[in-house]
Scaffold this active site. Sequence first.
Site, PDB file in Angstrom:
ATOM      1  N   HIS A   1      -6.612 -10.472  33.622  1.00  0.00           N
ATOM      2  CA  HIS A   1      -6.167 -11.829  33.925  1.00  0.00           C
ATOM      3  C   HIS A   1      -7.160 -12.816  33.350  1.00  0.00           C
ATOM      4  O   HIS A   1      -8.361 -12.546  33.328  1.00  0.00           O
ATOM      5  CB  HIS A   1      -6.054 -12.035  35.445  1.00  0.00           C
ATOM      6  CG  HIS A   1      -5.153 -13.158  35.796  1.00  0.00           C
ATOM      7  ND1 HIS A   1      -5.590 -14.452  35.836  1.00  0.00           N
ATOM      8  CD2 HIS A   1      -3.831 -13.177  36.079  1.00  0.00           C
ATOM      9  CE1 HIS A   1      -4.564 -15.228  36.148  1.00  0.00           C
ATOM     10  NE2 HIS A   1      -3.487 -14.490  36.299  1.00  0.00           N
TER      11      HIS A   1
ATOM     12  N   ASP B   1       1.651  -8.263  38.435  1.00  0.00           N
ATOM     13  CA  ASP B   1       2.770  -7.519  37.860  1.00  0.00           C
ATOM     14  C   ASP B   1       2.664  -6.014  38.047  1.00  0.00           C
ATOM     15  O   ASP B   1       3.664  -5.307  37.886  1.00  0.00           O
ATOM     16  CB  ASP B   1       2.897  -7.830  36.363  1.00  0.00           C
ATOM     17  CG  ASP B   1       3.344  -9.258  36.151  1.00  0.00           C
ATOM     18  OD1 ASP B   1       4.253  -9.687  36.864  1.00  0.00           O
ATOM     19  OD2 ASP B   1       2.775  -9.945  35.289  1.00  0.00           O
TER      20      ASP B   1
HETATM   21  N1  CMC Z   1      -5.516  -3.355  29.073  1.00  0.00           N
HETATM   22  C1  CMC Z   1      -6.580  -3.022  28.319  1.00  0.00           C
HETATM   23  N2  CMC Z   1      -7.530  -3.908  27.988  1.00  0.00           N
HETATM   24  C2  CMC Z   1      -7.410  -5.156  28.431  1.00  0.00           C
HETATM   25  C3  CMC Z   1      -6.327  -5.559  29.227  1.00  0.00           C
HETATM   26  C4  CMC Z   1      -5.369  -4.609  29.539  1.00  0.00           C
HETATM   27  N3  CMC Z   1      -4.324  -4.930  30.284  1.00  0.00           N
HETATM   28  N4  CMC Z   1      -6.474  -6.863  29.524  1.00  0.00           N
HETATM   29  C5  CMC Z   1      -7.584  -7.269  28.943  1.00  0.00           C
HETATM   30  N5  CMC Z   1      -8.159  -6.240  28.266  1.00  0.00           N
HETATM   31  C6  CMC Z   1      -9.390  -6.286  27.483  1.00  0.00           C
HETATM   32  C7  CMC Z   1      -9.088  -6.803  26.087  1.00  0.00           C
HETATM   33  O1  CMC Z   1      -8.759  -5.756  25.206  1.00  0.00           O
HETATM   34  C8  CMC Z   1     -10.378  -7.491  25.743  1.00  0.00           C
HETATM   35  O2  CMC Z   1     -11.331  -6.504  25.409  1.00  0.00           O
HETATM   36  P1  CMC Z   1     -12.357  -6.732  24.200  1.00  0.00           P
HETATM   37  O3  CMC Z   1     -13.182  -7.914  24.643  1.00  0.00           O
HETATM   38  O4  CMC Z   1     -13.091  -5.445  24.140  1.00  0.00           O
HETATM   39  O5  CMC Z   1     -11.541  -7.048  22.993  1.00  0.00           O
HETATM   40  C9  CMC Z   1     -10.819  -8.092  27.056  1.00  0.00           C
HETATM   41  O6  CMC Z   1     -10.250  -7.267  28.071  1.00  0.00           O
HETATM   42  C10 CMC Z   1     -10.367  -9.537  27.255  1.00  0.00           C
HETATM   43  O7  CMC Z   1      -8.931  -9.556  27.117  1.00  0.00           O
HETATM   44  P2  CMC Z   1      -8.105 -10.742  26.508  1.00  0.00           P
HETATM   45  O8  CMC Z   1      -6.753 -10.260  26.122  1.00  0.00           O
HETATM   46  O9  CMC Z   1      -8.902 -11.449  25.445  1.00  0.00           O
HETATM   47  O10 CMC Z   1      -8.028 -11.687  27.762  1.00  0.00           O
HETATM   48  P3  CMC Z   1      -7.074 -12.915  27.928  1.00  0.00           P
HETATM   49  O11 CMC Z   1      -7.638 -13.739  29.005  1.00  0.00           O
HETATM   50  O12 CMC Z   1      -6.800 -13.571  26.628  1.00  0.00           O
HETATM   51  O13 CMC Z   1      -5.683 -12.238  28.381  1.00  0.00           O
HETATM   52  C11 CMC Z   1      -4.040 -11.169  29.640  1.00  0.00           C
HETATM   53  C12 CMC Z   1      -5.274 -12.083  29.684  1.00  0.00           C
HETATM   54  C13 CMC Z   1      -3.380 -11.217  31.015  1.00  0.00           C
HETATM   55  C14 CMC Z   1      -3.048 -11.692  28.596  1.00  0.00           C
HETATM   56  C15 CMC Z   1      -4.494  -9.737  29.289  1.00  0.00           C
HETATM   57  O14 CMC Z   1      -5.329  -9.237  30.311  1.00  0.00           O
HETATM   58  C16 CMC Z   1      -3.310  -8.809  29.063  1.00  0.00           C
HETATM   59  O15 CMC Z   1      -2.750  -8.779  27.960  1.00  0.00           O
HETATM   60  N6  CMC Z   1      -2.887  -8.039  30.115  1.00  0.00           N
HETATM   61  C17 CMC Z   1      -1.717  -7.193  30.009  1.00  0.00           C
HETATM   62  C18 CMC Z   1      -0.454  -8.016  30.182  1.00  0.00           C
HETATM   63  C19 CMC Z   1      -0.272  -8.470  31.609  1.00  0.00           C
HETATM   64  O16 CMC Z   1      -0.418  -7.694  32.549  1.00  0.00           O
HETATM   65  N7  CMC Z   1       0.106  -9.749  31.776  1.00  0.00           N
HETATM   66  C20 CMC Z   1       0.376 -10.344  33.088  1.00  0.00           C
HETATM   67  C21 CMC Z   1      -0.637 -11.386  33.410  1.00  0.00           C
HETATM   68  S1  CMC Z   1      -0.693 -11.828  35.135  1.00  0.00           S
HETATM   69  C22 CMC Z   1       0.852 -12.371  35.543  1.00  0.00           C
HETATM   70  C23 CMC Z   1       1.221 -13.655  34.922  1.00  0.00           C
HETATM   71  O17 CMC Z   1       0.548 -14.650  35.075  1.00  0.00           O
HETATM   72  O18 CMC Z   1       2.240 -13.657  34.261  1.00  0.00           O
END
Ligand code: CMC
Length: 389
Positions: A275, A326
Site C-alpha cells: 500500500h 483486497d
Molecule cells: N507484491 C510484491 N512486491 C510488492 C508488492 C506486491 N503486492 N507491493 C509492493 N511491492 C514491492 C515493489 O516491488 C517495490 O519493490 P522494489 O522497491 O524492490 O522495487 C516496493 O514494494 C514498493 O512498491 P511500489 O509498487 O513502488 O509501491 P507503490 O506505493 O507505488 O504501489 C501498490 C502501491 C498498492 C500499487 C502496490 O503495493 C501493488 O501493486 N500492490 C498489488 C496490487 C494491490 O493489491 N492493489 C490494491 C491496493 S489497496 C486497495 C485500493 O486502494 O484499491
Amino acid sequence: MAEHNLDNIDLNEYPYINRGLEGIVGFSTTKSSIDGQKGELIYAGYNIDTLAENATFEEVCFLLWNDRLPNQKELDELKSKLTQKRELPQPVLDYISSTNKEAEPMAVLRTATSMLADFQSRNTGDKNKDNQSDAITLAAQMPTIVAAFARARQGKEIVSPLKDGSTAFNFLYMLNGEKPGSEAEKTMDLCLILHAEHGMNASTFTSRAICSTESDMFSSITGAIGALKGPLHGGANTAVMNMLLELDKDPDTADPVEFTKKKLASKEKIMGFGHRVYKTFDPRARLLRGMSKSLSEETGHTTLYEWSEAILKTMKEEKDIDPNVDFFSATVYYSIGIEPDLFTCIFAMSRVSGWTAHYLEQADNNRLVRPRALYIGEKNLEWTPVEKR
Ligand code: CMC
C-alpha cells in the site's frame, strides 16, 4: 516511447516533482484520515473499528455526506429515499440486458452509471441540494445495476428491488433472487462499511479532479469507477481470487508458499499486498481476515483461507509487506457465493459514498485541479514534410 529516466535532470529546479504524487497534499478533507504507521483509519471522526462494530452502511453514508451521525428520523428519511430510488430507468435496464454478456461487470457499471445522468430532473435551483440528491441516487442505483447485469448475463430474469430493507439486503436479494439470511446481510453490510472511504486514493482523486472542473456528479463517479477498475486499485480483489483459484486447479499438490516465492522471484506482484500509505497491517484487512476465518469455518471450506494465511506469512518473511483491504475481502465475497469478477463492483457500490462525499466537499470549496508535468521531450524541431519522413 521515450524512456523516462530523470537521472540527468536537475531536480532542484523542479522541487515539486513526485512520481505518482506520493506524499503530495492537494486537498483538505473532513471525510477520512489514515495513519499509515499506526494502521489507523478514521471516517469523519470515527475509528473504523467503532464503525465496524456499531454502524450500518446507511449510517456511514450519512456520516460521510454530513460529517456527523444521523438521528433516528434522519436515518429513516435516508433509508426511505434510498428505497424510493433503487429502481433503474427502463433504458438503463434495456442497456444492461442487451449488452455483451461477456463484458466486464465494471465496464457495464461504468457505462450504466454514466447513463443515469440522462434521467435526473433537477429543479430545486439549489446546486448543493441537487448534488446531495444525486449522491443518494447513485448509492441507491449502483447496486441495482450490478445485480441486474450479474443476472442478465446468465440469462436470468432481472429482479426488481424491494420496497424496504437495507442496501446490503437488497443487493443480495436482487443478485440471488431470494432474501438473504441475517448473517449474509450482516457480512455484506460490514464489507460495504469497510470499503466506503479511504483518503486520496486514485479513484477519489479522479472524482475530485472531475468535480473541480465544475462538471456534474455523474461524470465524476463515472471517472472514479474507471480508476477503481484497474488491478493496482480496486481490481486487486478479483485478481486475488483468480490467484487463489489458480492454486485450486490442483488442490492436492498446491503449495501456496512455493507459489508465492516463485512469483516474487520472477518480480511479479502478489495481488492484495502493499500500500502507498500503510506501512503496517491495513486495519480493514485485519477485520476482513477475521471474517474470512469465521466464514470458512462456518462453511467447512477452509482451504482457501489456509492458503491465504500461508501467502500472508510468506510475504511477511520474504518482503516484509502486509496485506491490504483486497486480500481477505476476496475470500469473504467468495464464501458468500459472489462471482469473482463482481468483487470490484461491490467495492464501487460502497466507495460511491466516499466519492460523492468528496464531490460535495470539493464543490463546496473548489479550486481547479491542475498539476504540472515535467517535459522531457525535445523542443523547436525543424518541420520535415510528410514525403521526406
Ligand atoms: N507484491 C510484491 N512486491 C510488492 C508488492 C506486491 N503486492 N507491493 C509492493 N511491492 C514491492 C515493489 O516491488 C517495490 O519493490 P522494489 O522497491 O524492490 O522495487 C516496493 O514494494 C514498493 O512498491 P511500489 O509498487 O513502488 O509501491 P507503490 O506505493 O507505488 O504501489 C501498490 C502501491 C498498492 C500499487 C502496490 O503495493 C501493488 O501493486 N500492490 C498489488 C496490487 C494491490 O493489491 N492493489 C490494491 C491496493 S489497496 C486497495 C485500493 O486502494 O484499491
